[in-house]
Enzyme design. Structure first.
Site, short mmCIF file in Angstrom:
data_model
loop_
_atom_site.label_atom_id
_atom_site.label_comp_id
_atom_site.label_asym_id
_atom_site.label_seq_id
_atom_site.Cartn_x
_atom_site.Cartn_y
_atom_site.Cartn_z
N ASP A 677 -10.95 15.51 -13.52
CA ASP A 677 -10.37 15.14 -12.15
C ASP A 677 -9.75 16.35 -11.38
O ASP A 677 -9.05 17.07 -12.08
CB ASP A 677 -9.29 14.03 -12.49
CG ASP A 677 -8.97 13.36 -10.93
OD1 ASP A 677 -8.54 13.95 -10.27
OD2 ASP A 677 -9.15 11.85 -11.07
N ASN A 685 -8.88 17.55 1.19
CA ASN A 685 -9.31 16.59 2.54
C ASN A 685 -8.31 16.59 3.64
O ASN A 685 -8.94 16.64 4.58
CB ASN A 685 -9.62 15.12 1.70
CG ASN A 685 -11.04 15.18 1.15
OD1 ASN A 685 -11.81 16.29 1.32
ND2 ASN A 685 -11.17 14.58 0.25
N HIS A 690 -12.78 16.62 5.46
CA HIS A 690 -13.79 16.13 4.50
C HIS A 690 -15.21 16.82 4.33
O HIS A 690 -15.54 16.99 3.09
CB HIS A 690 -14.15 14.73 4.89
CG HIS A 690 -13.00 13.56 4.75
ND1 HIS A 690 -12.70 12.94 3.54
CD2 HIS A 690 -12.24 13.15 5.68
CE1 HIS A 690 -11.82 12.21 3.62
NE2 HIS A 690 -11.53 12.10 5.09
N ASP A 694 -16.17 18.10 0.58
CA ASP A 694 -17.57 18.10 0.21
C ASP A 694 -18.06 19.21 -0.37
O ASP A 694 -18.77 19.33 -1.60
CB ASP A 694 -18.46 17.61 1.16
CG ASP A 694 -18.12 16.03 1.64
OD1 ASP A 694 -17.42 15.47 0.90
OD2 ASP A 694 -18.59 15.55 2.60
N GLU A 720 -13.25 12.29 -6.90
CA GLU A 720 -13.09 13.67 -7.47
C GLU A 720 -13.38 13.48 -8.98
O GLU A 720 -12.87 14.37 -9.68
CB GLU A 720 -11.86 14.26 -7.01
CG GLU A 720 -10.43 13.48 -7.44
CD GLU A 720 -10.17 12.38 -6.58
OE1 GLU A 720 -9.10 12.03 -6.70
OE2 GLU A 720 -11.11 12.03 -5.75
#
Length: 798
Positions: A677, A685, A690, A694, A720
């Site tokens: 994770d 973010n 975002h 990404d 994630e």
């Protein structure tokens, strides 16, 4: 004369009893030769399979060893970049960076360049930094350290981080020994890296004392100085590098040896040799390994454990069964030939009975004449050589309207044929044979000269002048001396049958036109009780679907089943048999392998109906659905792929996990999973947007994918969270892989974001455990890693 007086001996020269023994012996020898051939073929197949298994294991072992060599180069290169981009590095910083790298490596060291005039000042500064007396020393021949004499340049070891600290060689001048000096000279250019010849490592456990030294120069950025600031070094014990993570000696299927290729062939030193025993076998594999600027030879042979695990009992079984069958066959043949004497006695009895039957046959012949005269549906007409009728049965009277008295001795066979047709056939035969054929000869020439085996179609003329269509077979009549004395004509009225055939032909033409407009092909398929099958009707579309001529399909359907893909053939045959047994509609989709079009998909539907002879007849159609299947496969690929990162998604992971769990349970194999994770991903973010988030996900996936094996499955669960499925690995091996992934993630800075870290959890499958329990333990590991401060790998929880 008695039969015993003329009875020949078997084989022409030996008695019947000896012949029986001789035939049995020949059968036994032939069976033995065939058994030997089968045993040899079985042994060759076993050797081929053994060779394939060994090559697969050797290739996998070579890949793992090559990955370890490349990992050593990457780690040392990372340590070099650490010094290149830092102005000054403290002991704590060096230890903090080098300690996580000590995986399969004895030690990492830093040796700066010290000019001769600056030696005293450098020793004083090093004493303060290390908190202990520090002097530049050299290595003596007996392996001890003493104060180095004055030199223009020194490269003394200042920092070192070892796997097990015994006595660190701080202050050792690398130029004081020829092997180490040669290594530094070969690595004196920017970006280069060199490996020393095999040497005895100082202050290392005796079991790992023989190894190599890998050095990489450190140059200051944009510094015109041609000499490096210093060297970073990795002390590598080849036994430690090879032994960790590999099977123990009792279970290892391979015997591995690594030789150093420097120097002449006779002096190639063996740096690593497996502890297990090698098997006596011709199987062997050799590969070339590269470490920096040095080459090593990897030799792999099968071990005793490999040969014991792949031992085959097929050859003894073939010899035993072949020998048993040969003996049984010899006994059977001996029994059969021994019974010939009894069979000859029985023949003598039967011969007497046949003589009695001969007289009965004569009586039956006379009765047959009466039966032929009673045939009222068939016209039987016999003539002499001139064609004058001598026999005119009741069937001929009914068919042609003449009485027997009117025909016999008065009419000729020529008078019963339509004159127009007879003259036309005479002209055709004259052209065919190149000589004049009269009308009287025309009706005999074609049938008699070609053997008289097939009936010809003729138009007969009745007494009242009307015509009828008949099949007429004309044959020669021979006397007891074989002389030709006349002709025999047998006529059957086929007027009504001709009309029916024409109607059926018109129907078939209409059916062909209609089927040509239907996509695919329509057919009738018959399955007989003996298992044979054929297509009683097949439209033109089936030629394109199977690339088989329709005439062949109408004779035998075996060629169709040869076109079906081997993986689908059993399913198609089973569905056909089920449809025949239960008279249920047949529907199936399957692949065919065609000579021209390659692999295609076919869909078929048919309705069965039983026939009186026990066969089953289907009426159905077939169509090519390859384009539809192609679209389905593309949709399937999209459904199991994460659109953002390009790796597999949660759905694919769940499917593969189910399959691998079943395989692990069935084959008693290892299985482990790694869950990770990304730490503080929401903060990334929120802070960068975002789009940057990404980019972080894609970058992390790319780095992790490069470090995974081909058999590992990397999936994104969502957000994630990611998962790595490791078939064939236990929890300890998965933990080692997770450490590599963790180091790879945190060691690379993401452009625009900086360092990105992740928390890892590891879980190994336990016998009888389900998917939910396994995932829960891995998730608990991630949770424990986050609770402990994130950016770490948490081992499997008990």
């Amino acid at each position: 004369m008695s039969m015993h007086g003329v009875r020949p001996k078997m084989l022409g020269f030996v008695s019947e009893e000896v012949s029986a023994w001789l035939v049995a012996l020949v059968a036994l020898v032939a069976g033995g030769l065939l058994t030997a051939f089968l045993a040899l073929a079985t042994y060759e197949l076993y050797q081929q399979q053994l060779r394939q298994r060994f090559e697969l294991l050797a290739s996998e072992r070579y890949s793992r060893i090559e990955e370890r060599f490349e990992d050593q180069v990457q780690r040392l290169d990372g340590l070099r970049r650490f010094f290149v981009f830092a102005t000054e590095i403290t002991l704590e910083e060096f230890n903090g960076y080098a300690r996580p790298l000590l995986h399969r490596t004895q030690a990492y060291s830093w040796a700066p360049r010290v000019p001769g005039p600056a030696r005293q000042a450098f020793e004083q500064r090093a004493t303060q930094v290390l908190g202990r007396p520090y002097e530049i020393q050299q290595l003596t021949d007996d392996g001890s350290l003493r104060v180095s004499p004055a030199r223009p340049i020194y490269y003394p070891v200042l920092f070192t981080q070892a796997l097990k600290l015994l006595r660190q060689p701080l202050g050792l001048d690398l130029l004081s020994q020829a092997l180490r000096q040669d290594t530094l000279q070969r690595a004196a250019k920017p970006g280069s890296m060199a490996v020393s010849a095999p040497l005895n490592l100082t202050d290392v456990e005796p079991a790992y004392a023989r190894g190599i030294l890998m050095a990489a120069p450190v140059f200051a950025p944009h510094d015109p100085d041609p000499q490096p600031r210093g060297y970073v070094m990795a002390v590598i014990s080849m036994r430690q590098l090879m032994a960790e993570g590999l099977p123990n000696a009792a279970q290892d299927n391979l015997v591995v040896r690594i030789r150093d290729l420097s120097g002449p062939d006779s002096q190639h030193e063996v740096l690593f040799q497996s502890d297990n025993r090698g098997a006596s076998s011709t199987l062997a594999a050799s590969h070339l390994l590269h470490l920096a600027d040095h080459d090593y030879q990897l030799d792999i042979r099968p071990s005793l454990a490999f040969m014991q695990a792949n031992r085959s009992s097929a050859v003894p079984a073939v010899v035993f069964l072949g020998g048993l069958l040969s003996v049984l066959l010899s006994a059977l043949l001996f029994s059969l030939f021994s019974q010939r004497q009894r069979a000859l006695t029985l023949v003598e009895q039967r011969t007497g009975e046949l003589r009695i039957s001969e007289q009965s046959l004569r009586d039956t012949h006379n009765q047959l004449r009466s039966v032929l005269d009673a045939a009222t549906q068939v016209a039987i007409v016999a003539t002499n050589l001139r064609g004058v009728i001598s026999t005119f049965n009741a069937g001929a009277e009914r068919m042609l309207g003449y009485s027997s008295a009117e025909a016999v001795g008065s009419l000729t066979l020529e008078a019963l044929i339509s004159p127009q047709e007879l003259h036309q056939r005479a002209r055709d035969l004259s052209q065919r044979y190149g000589r004049e054929i009269t009308p009287a000869q025309a009706m005999f020439a074609q049938t008699v000269q070609e053997g008289g085996k097939e009936a010809g179609e003729w138009t007969l003329q009745r007494k009242d002048g009307s015509h009828l269509l008949a099949n007429m077979l004309v044959t020669a009549v021979l006397d007891e001396h074989g002389l030709w004395v006349g002709h025999l004509a047998i006529c059957i009225d086929v007027t009504e049958r001709k009309r029916v055939h024409e109607a059926l032909a018109a129907r078939d033409r209409l059916l062909d036109k209609l089927s040509a407009e239907v996509p695919g092909g329509i057919y009738q398929f018959r399955l007989r009780l003996d298992g044979s099958s054929c297509f009683t009707y097949a439209s033109e579309g089936l030629r394109d679907i199977y690339e088989i001529e329709l005439e062949l399909l109408r004779q035998d359907a075996t060629a169709v089943f040869e076109r079906i893909h081997p993986d689908d053939l059993l399913r198609v045959r089973t569905s056909i048999r089920h449809s025949a047994d239960h008279l249920t509609p047949w529907r199936e989709e399957y692949r065919v392998l065609l000579p021209l079009a390659g692999q295609r998909w076919v869909r078929g539907e048919a309705t069965p109906e039983p026939e009186e002879d026990g066969s089953t007849l289907w009426h159905g159609y077939l169509t090519d659905i390859s384009d539809l299947k192609r679209v389905e496969e593309e949709l399937r690929a999209l459904s199991v792929t994460d659109s953002l990162t390009g790796i597999h998604n949660r759905r694919y992971f769940q499917e593969r996990l189910k399959v691998e769990l079943e395989r692990a349970q069935r084959d008693n194999q290892d299985l482990a999973i790694i869950m990770l994770d990304i730490d503080h991903f929401k903060r990334i973010n929120d802070q960068f947007g975002h789009a940057v988030g990404d980019h972080v996900l894609r970058s992390l996936c790319q780095r992790i994918s490069q470090r995974l094996r081909r058999t590992d499955v990397f999936c994104r669960l969502g957000g994630e969270e990611f998962m790595v499925l490791c078939p064939g690995s236990n929890a300890e091996q998965a933990h080692s892989l997770a450490l590599e992934l963790w180091q790879g993630v945190r060691s690379v800075v993401v452009e625009g974001v900086g360092q990105v870290t992740a928390s890892f959890g590891v879980a190994g499958w336990r016998p009888g455990e389900g998917a939910d329990a396994l995932l829960l333990r891995a998730d608990s590991g991630v949770y424990a890693a986050k609770q402990a401060g994130r950016d770490r790998v948490e081992a499997e929880l008990s």
